[in-house]
Design an enzyme around this catalytic site. Structure first.
Site, PDB file in Angstrom:
ATOM      1  N   SER A 418       6.270   2.555 -11.978  1.00 36.68           N
ATOM      2  CA  SER A 418       5.240   2.839 -10.973  1.00 36.68           C
ATOM      3  C   SER A 418       5.153   4.205 -10.798  1.00 36.68           C
ATOM      4  O   SER A 418       4.182   4.670  -9.920  1.00 36.68           O
ATOM      5  CB  SER A 418       5.789   1.935  -9.603  1.00 36.68           C
ATOM      6  OG  SER A 418       7.043   1.731  -9.578  1.00 36.68           O
ATOM      7  N   HIS A 439       1.207  -1.402 -14.859  1.00 37.80           N
ATOM      8  CA  HIS A 439       1.831  -1.629 -13.529  1.00 37.80           C
ATOM      9  C   HIS A 439       1.315  -2.611 -12.714  1.00 37.80           C
ATOM     10  O   HIS A 439       0.131  -2.605 -12.096  1.00 37.80           O
ATOM     11  CB  HIS A 439       1.487   0.134 -13.027  1.00 37.80           C
ATOM     12  CG  HIS A 439       2.207  -0.112 -11.631  1.00 37.80           C
ATOM     13  ND1 HIS A 439       1.631   0.861 -10.492  1.00 37.80           N
ATOM     14  CD2 HIS A 439       3.332  -0.573 -10.956  1.00 37.80           C
ATOM     15  CE1 HIS A 439       2.517   0.700  -9.514  1.00 37.80           C
ATOM     16  NE2 HIS A 439       3.519   0.025  -9.837  1.00 37.80           N
ATOM     17  N   GLU A 451      -2.571  -1.583 -12.649  1.00 38.72           N
ATOM     18  CA  GLU A 451      -2.989  -0.118 -13.045  1.00 38.72           C
ATOM     19  C   GLU A 451      -2.632  -0.142 -14.810  1.00 38.72           C
ATOM     20  O   GLU A 451      -1.387  -0.570 -14.951  1.00 38.72           O
ATOM     21  CB  GLU A 451      -1.991   0.909 -12.303  1.00 38.72           C
ATOM     22  CG  GLU A 451      -2.566   1.190 -10.962  1.00 38.72           C
ATOM     23  CD  GLU A 451      -1.974   2.248 -10.233  1.00 38.72           C
ATOM     24  OE1 GLU A 451      -2.299   3.218  -9.583  1.00 38.72           O
ATOM     25  OE2 GLU A 451      -0.644   2.609 -10.211  1.00 38.72           O
ATOM     26  N   ASN A 489       0.339   4.945  -5.931  1.00 36.58           N
ATOM     27  CA  ASN A 489       1.243   5.539  -5.429  1.00 36.58           C
ATOM     28  C   ASN A 489       1.341   6.764  -4.987  1.00 36.58           C
ATOM     29  O   ASN A 489       2.033   7.446  -4.087  1.00 36.58           O
ATOM     30  CB  ASN A 489       2.736   5.209  -6.545  1.00 36.58           C
ATOM     31  CG  ASN A 489       3.217   3.947  -6.002  1.00 36.58           C
ATOM     32  OD1 ASN A 489       2.948   3.248  -4.890  1.00 36.58           O
ATOM     33  ND2 ASN A 489       3.930   3.351  -7.144  1.00 36.58           N
TER      34      ASN A 489
END
Ligand code: 3HC
Length: 699
Positions: A418, A439, A451, A489
């Site tokens: 991540s 991800h 992702e 993130n």
């Protein structure tokens, strides 16, 4: 297909065909991919029905469609401009006023305007695997062509309120039970519709038009119950409540008056911000992950998927792959870990059985397609391996070296990291072009976002393979470049940092969480962190801290909470204090003391923040980071940022995502808010060039 006679097909307008079968005119819409009621389709249908009105040689008309589905609704792409005649309500009225008896032949999905056309027919026949619904609220609107009123007269108040406020689709047995359709067939829908029409004509018992049926006003306690249910579910979305209000108001009106009121509300909502936001996402979801440079690239064939690491994430990924028809091999390092993986899979199967999504036979069948093993060599035949191990560069590189040694050279190698640098991971294998990031978000079998991280060396067909797998898994793929935290993130970090600054500077965690839930997030940032566990964010912050410019203000509170043993819900104390049996947390004097001590040490004079100020600062933080991500080319489109935040982080769907929301409210407003952040927090909070340009271009 059982046809006894037919005349050659004739074409009224390009998307409409008419043929006569057995003395019945079959009017078919042919407008791929989903037979949406575009202007051309509406015109074609109007022409067809007016031509057939004078045709004395036919016994009736069947409204049908070709391709994969019956009409799936109005053409959403036309909603951003003024509707051009013929309008859908006029077409629907024309169908209902047809001098010939009519039947709809439904297969696939009859949704929105498509169902409204069908409800205007005297009879409806649907295939057993078809679904019908009025999903308009999902687009921030209400049915605008009489669908609500006809459904009300066929299915009653409670069922119609449920359909219209939830937008859910119903299958054939429920549709039949509700009276929305008259017959279900496992055969050809047109044949069945012709037969049904003729049968009713022969016995002179054709049902009355829906609009002629009597409707009775709902009981007040029913309305009150539906109102509180709808309010709880709609969380900030206006269309469901407005739909219910309207349904209550119109239940005592004549059909014509009621339909006119429905139309007015449809037109009003269609122009509103929420409807625009929801349309934006509808289209973004369908165009995501289709970059031009991959238009002619064939993905590699992927049949068997390997997962390295059978933890919560790895098991969820393996389970999602299994459900989507892949053969799955999950590798864990030792017998104990493997046993825990087996238990996780069993829990996932049990959960699905309990919710009625799977039966025991289905589970046994799925279990035949999964191998749990300790041996990397069992991955030899896999076409794609997704590494879902501990978030540590050395661990991941070791795994990739082992994959390099055990897999065929054309197998695709993916990491579910991540945050970490995919390019560094790729350097561990001989051919980095076969490496990419996939991800997933937790729980991996539920969350729709994925992702897809394109490394510097990722080959186009490897990227295309990642996208194809995402689609097969039913995910929404967003392509991102390599950077710490990728798109989501990275934005989360900016969001959480400002949330913490606000608390250091005087807000309480509750103030911040309340501002964001009022905005529409299901949970505020602190409640989310408590749920996920504070030490995950802590470990990340320590890792990132090493590269942070010392001149930048750094948030302090998370570290202090974790270092004083507050880990979140798992030990009943984090930002909040948790008590057995309570869902939410309560404020905790211990947390307050930690906050106040930290602020005092930093020499901060704490002040309160209004809810609007909190909301604006947090949104500005998200948008500014999104703008940086765009200007660095990490993602290609602002809508990519929106999809990531809506599908991965709880950003309210009816706001369209942070970039859409900022655009809708004027980028200059966000730019001014970022200037506030810069003044308050200093270095690192300068406005992104992308945002400055967007503000300039929008004035
Ligand atoms: N208008 C225009 N295009 C539409 C569309 C619509 N109503 N519905 C789907 N499409 C397009 C999609 O954009 C996509 O285009 P693409 O291939 O170029 O990307 C293509 O059709 C296929 O769509 P999906 O990828 O979603 O295909 P699925 O098979 O997964 O799903 C579906 C099919 C269930 C029909 C789904 O597309 C759907 O739910 N569509 C929306 C249905 C809807 O909301 N209808 C109501 C419209 S509002 C209305 O009718 C107002 C009226 O009351 C006045």
């Amino acid at each position: 297909m059982a046809t006894t006679s037919s005349t050659p097909g004739s074409t009224i307008d390009a998307p409409i065909q008419i043929e006569t079968r057995d003395g019945v005119a079959v009017v078919s819409v042919d407008n791929p991919p989903v037979n949406a009621l575009s202007r051309a389709v509406r015109q074609g249908l109007v022409d067809a029905f007016s031509t057939l009105a004078d045709d004395a040689t036919i016994d009736g008309i069947v409204l049908a469609a070709t391709g994969r589905t019956f009409m799936a609704g109005a053409d959403i792409r036309e909603f951003n401009t003024q509707p051009k005649p013929p309008l859908l309500p006029d077409l629907v009225a024309m169908i209902e006023a047809s001098p010939h008896p009519t039947a709809a032949a439904i297969f696939g999905t009859a949704l929105g305007g498509g169902l409204e056309c069908a409800l205007a027919c005297r009879l409806r026949v649907m295939t057993d695997d078809a679904r019908v619904g009025l999903p308009e609220v999902k687009l921030g609107i209400v049915p605008g062509a009489g669908g609500t009123q006809r459904a009300l007269r066929l299915a009653g108040f409670e069922a119609t309120a449920d359909l219209v406020t939830s937008g859910r689709m119903v299958g054939s047995s429920e549709a039949l039970e509700l009276g929305l359709v008259d017959q279900v067939t496992d055969g050809d829908p047109v044949d069945a519709a012709i037969a049904a029409l003729k049968g009713h004509l022969a016995s002179a018992n054709l049902p009355e038009s829906a609009s002629n049926r009597i409707v009775s006003a709902p009981a007040q306690d029913l309305v009150a119950r539906l109102r509180s249910k709808t309010a709880a579910k709609s969380r900030g979305q206006i269309a469901p409540m407005r739909a219910l209000d309207l349904l209550e108001e119109t239940a005592s009106l004549s059909f014509e008056e009621a339909v006119a009121k429905d139309r007015d509300l449809f037109l009003e909502l269609r122009e509103g911000n929420q409807a625009k936001a929801l349309r934006h996402l509808f289209m973004a979801e369908r165009t995501a992950g289709r970059p031009d440079d991959l238009a002619n690239v064939e993905p590699r064939q992927i049949k068997q998927v390997g997962v390295v690491g059978g933890g919560l994430m790895g098991s969820g990924i393996g389970y999602a792959a299994l459900l989507s028809g892949y053969e799955v091999v999950v590798v864990e390092q030792d017998a104990n870990a493997l046993e825990r993986t087996r238990e996780r899979f069993e829990a996932l199967f049990e959960g699905a059985i309990k919710r009625g999504r799977l039966n025991k036979t289905g589970r046994d069948r799925l279990m035949d397609h999964i191998v749990l093993t300790n041996n990397m060599s069992d991955l030899a035949e896999t076409d794609l391996v997704i590494e879902a191990a501990f978030e540590d560069m050395d661990v991941k590189r070791d795994i990739f070296k082992a994959l390099d040694a055990n897999l065929r050279p054309e197998a695709v190698l993916a990491s579910n990291t991540s945050y970490l640098d995919i390019d560094m991971i790729a350097q561990a294998v001989h051919d980095p072009s076969r490496v990419l990031g996939l991800h997933f978000f937790s729980p991996a079998h539920v969350m729709r976002l994925m992702e897809i991280v394109r490394g510097a060396d990722t080959a186009p067909d490897v990227l295309a393979s990642g996208l194809a797998v995402a689609r097969k898994l039913g995910k929404i793929p967003v392509i991102t470049g390599v950077c710490d935290g990728f798109c989501g993130n990275r934005i989360l970090k900016a969001y959480r940092t400002v949330a913490e600054f606000l608390v250091e500077d005087g807000a309480s965690p509750q103030d911040v969480d309340a501002a964001m839930t009022t905005f529409g997030f299901p949970m505020g940032p602190f409640a989310v962190q408590d749920m996920a566990g504070l030490e995950i964010a802590y470990a990340n912050r320590r890792r990132q801290g090493e590269s942070t410019d010392p001149a930048e203000r750094r948030p302090q509170l998370l570290e202090r909470l974790v270092e004083s043993g507050r880990l979140g819900q798992k030990n009943q104390k984090g930002w909040y204090r948790y008590q057995d049996g309570e869902r939410g947390g309560r404020s905790d004097p211990e947390t307050d003391a930690i906050i106040q001590a930290a602020a005092a040490e930093e020499g901060i004079t704490r002040t309160r923040f209004a809810s609007e100020e909190i909301e604006r600062r947090l949104l500005a933080a998200m948008v500014n980071e999104g703008a940086r991500i765009l200007q660095e080319g990490i993602v290609a489109h602002p809508s990519d940022v929106d999809l990531v935040m809506v599908h991965g982080y709880g950003f309210p769907r009816h706001r369209g995502g942070p970039m859409f929301f900022a655009e809708q409210n004027g980028f200059e407003r966000t730019l001014a808010d970022v200037a506030v952040l810069h003044r308050a927090y200093g270095k690192g909070w300068e406005p992104a060039d992308w945002l400055t340009d967007a503000a300039k271009n929008s004035t």
